[in-house]
Scaffold this motif. Structure first.
Motif, short mmCIF file in Angstrom:
data_model
loop_
_atom_site.label_atom_id
_atom_site.label_comp_id
_atom_site.label_asym_id
_atom_site.label_seq_id
_atom_site.Cartn_x
_atom_site.Cartn_y
_atom_site.Cartn_z
N PRO A 201 12.64 -7.78 7.32
CA PRO A 201 12.52 -6.32 7.49
C PRO A 201 11.43 -5.71 6.60
CG PRO A 201 14.27 -6.79 5.94
CD PRO A 201 13.66 -8.12 6.32
N HIS A 202 10.23 -6.28 6.64
CA HIS A 202 9.21 -5.95 5.65
C HIS A 202 8.38 -4.72 6.04
CE1 HIS A 202 10.35 -9.63 3.70
NE2 HIS A 202 9.99 -10.36 4.75
N THR A 203 9.01 -3.57 6.00
CA THR A 203 8.31 -2.31 6.28
C THR A 203 7.71 -1.72 5.01
OG1 THR A 203 10.36 -1.05 5.96
CG2 THR A 203 9.86 -1.80 8.20
N ILE A 204 6.88 -0.71 5.17
CA ILE A 204 6.39 0.08 4.04
C ILE A 204 7.01 1.47 4.15
CG2 ILE A 204 4.24 -1.19 3.85
CD1 ILE A 204 2.87 1.22 5.24
N PRO A 205 6.99 2.25 3.07
CA PRO A 205 7.53 3.61 3.16
C PRO A 205 6.79 4.47 4.19
CG PRO A 205 7.34 2.94 0.87
CD PRO A 205 6.65 1.89 1.68
N ASP A 206 7.57 5.31 4.89
CA ASP A 206 6.98 6.30 5.79
C ASP A 206 6.33 7.43 4.98
OD1 ASP A 206 8.37 4.87 7.81
OD2 ASP A 206 10.14 6.11 7.47
N LEU A 207 6.91 7.69 3.80
CA LEU A 207 6.46 8.83 2.99
C LEU A 207 6.78 8.55 1.53
CD1 LEU A 207 5.58 11.90 2.70
CD2 LEU A 207 8.01 12.41 2.89
N VAL A 208 5.83 8.85 0.64
CA VAL A 208 6.05 8.81 -0.81
C VAL A 208 5.65 10.16 -1.38
CG1 VAL A 208 5.37 7.79 -3.01
CG2 VAL A 208 5.69 6.33 -1.00
N HIS A 209 6.54 10.78 -2.12
CA HIS A 209 6.27 12.07 -2.76
C HIS A 209 6.46 11.91 -4.26
CE1 HIS A 209 6.44 16.21 -3.96
NE2 HIS A 209 7.76 16.23 -4.12
#
Length: 392
Positions: A290-298
């Motif tokens: 399940p190697h996704t990256i973040p959709d959003l970083v704040h």
């Protein structure tokens, strides 16, 4: 360089497909009831361990948490040419030398019998990887004494190695311990207050647990055709969803832990933020990948106190062709409202980077990459520091 901010908050939305990143004692998906709906949860301990692995790679330092420090020293002594018996005795005397109580390991073949010189500390020590070398060096210094010493046969046996020298090594730190902290009450002044706080990750929406039935084929049975059925059958639990993840770095605590090394504050903060973004727990990775990256970083630099936005999702988001986009919009709206309520004067700077093409005004300035976001935030939080590649 001076620390002008107190906290750097990091908020992440990350969509993770069919997986079980963090199981409980029954191999079930961990969950939490939040906003009257069941959410998938990943414990802070699980994600923090994943972060620590990435963080150690980035800074080129490692830490060791173990009850088996004596065995680790024994292995080091063997590489230095010690005989098997002396190396085992040396490791045992190292483990028995501090204020930490210890026990002897049991023989797996006969649990009523102990294993000579195989000492387990009752508390896990947490030391820089380099401490193993230092403890082995100490044993080398006292090698003649160790070789003549009695074996460690029971918890009351005393070590021939100097307690003060062993405990001085157990108090040693590196960047990993300065950032994540250390609890070791048994050794005076060995405790270190962690400079990061990590929340349990939870989905922004209600989730269902899926049962996956599986079977394993016996290759010989299949080839010979002399029987039917599988060689093994079972089931496992999985879920999927968009997770809200949150952590905060206490810059003053980090500076206190490090001492007068201002550039180290920046380097460790940068490495942690990057590691938190990139990390993913590795449970069942071979069967789910399940190697996704973040959709959003704040990222938000605050002068007052940490501020989690978990409450933005107390009311679960409802899918509109998925949960990710509506979760990003919800986070931006909540951040704008919360900062207005508290007063924007508490925020030195904020920004975001992610997959969304839409403007998220509540999250500050948009950046093209995670690296650019981290650099800009640290420039604001740490006046006088230099980012990588900047002129001195």
């Amino acid at each position: 360089m001076s620390v002008v901010a107190r906290f750097i908050d990091i908020h992440i939305l990350q969509s993770v497909p069919f997986s079980n990143l963090n199981r409980d004692d029954t191999n079930s998906v961990k969950s939490v009831q939040w906003g009257d709906t069941l959410r998938t949860r990943v414990s802070s301990q699980s994600w923090k361990r994943a972060v620590r692995g990435v963080f150690e790679d980035k800074i080129g330092e490692a830490a060791l948490r173990t009850r088996r420090i004596g065995e680790r020293v024994t292995r080091e002594l063997l590489t230095r040419g010690w005989g098997e018996t002396d190396a085992q005795r040396g490791g045992a005397h190292v483990a028995a030398a501090s204020s930490i109580k210890y026990e002897l390991a049991k023989d797996p073949a006969d649990p009523k019998q102990i294993v000579l010189n195989k000492v387990l500390t009752n508390a896990m020590v947490y030391v820089p990887e380099a401490a193993v070398t230092e403890l082995a060096d100490l044993a080398e210094t006292h090698r003649a004494t160790v070789e003549k010493a009695k074996d460690i046969k029971k918890p009351a046996d005393k070590s021939v190695l100097p307690k003060d020298d062993v405990e001085a090594i157990l108090r040693s730190r590196n960047g990993v311990i300065n950032l994540f902290g250390r609890m070791l009450a048994e050794v005076d002044n060995a405790g270190v207050d962690g400079a990061v706080q990590v929340a349990h990750a939870l989905t922004t929406h209600q989730t269902d647990v899926e049962l996956d039935y599986f079977s394993a084929v016996d290759d010989i049975t299949a080839a010979w055709g002399d029987a039917t059925g599988s060689g093994h059958m079972g089931h496992a639990e999985f879920s999927a969803g968009t997770f809200y993840r949150y952590a905060t770095v206490d810059l003053r605590d980090l500076a206190t832990n490090i001492g007068d090394e201002p550039q180290a504050v920046r380097e460790l903060s940068s490495a942690f933020l990057s590691a938190f973004i990139e990390s993913l727990p590795q449970a069942k990775k071979n069967s789910t990948a399940p190697h996704t990256i973040p959709d959003l970083v704040h990222l938000c630099v605050r002068t007052d106190r940490p501020l989690s936005f978990a409450a933005a999702f107390e009311e679960p988001v409802q899918a509109r062709n998925g949960f990710a986009q509506v979760s990003r919009a919800r986070l931006g709206e909540y951040a704008q409202a919360a900062n207005k309520l508290l007063g924007t004067g508490r925020v030195l700077t904020s920004g975001w980077a992610g997959l969304d093409a839409k403007d998220l005004a509540g999250l500050g300035q948009r950046h093209d990459s995670f690296d650019d976001l981290i650099t800009t935030v640290l420039d604001a939080a740490l006046v006088g520091s230099k980012g990588e590649g900047e002129a001195a």
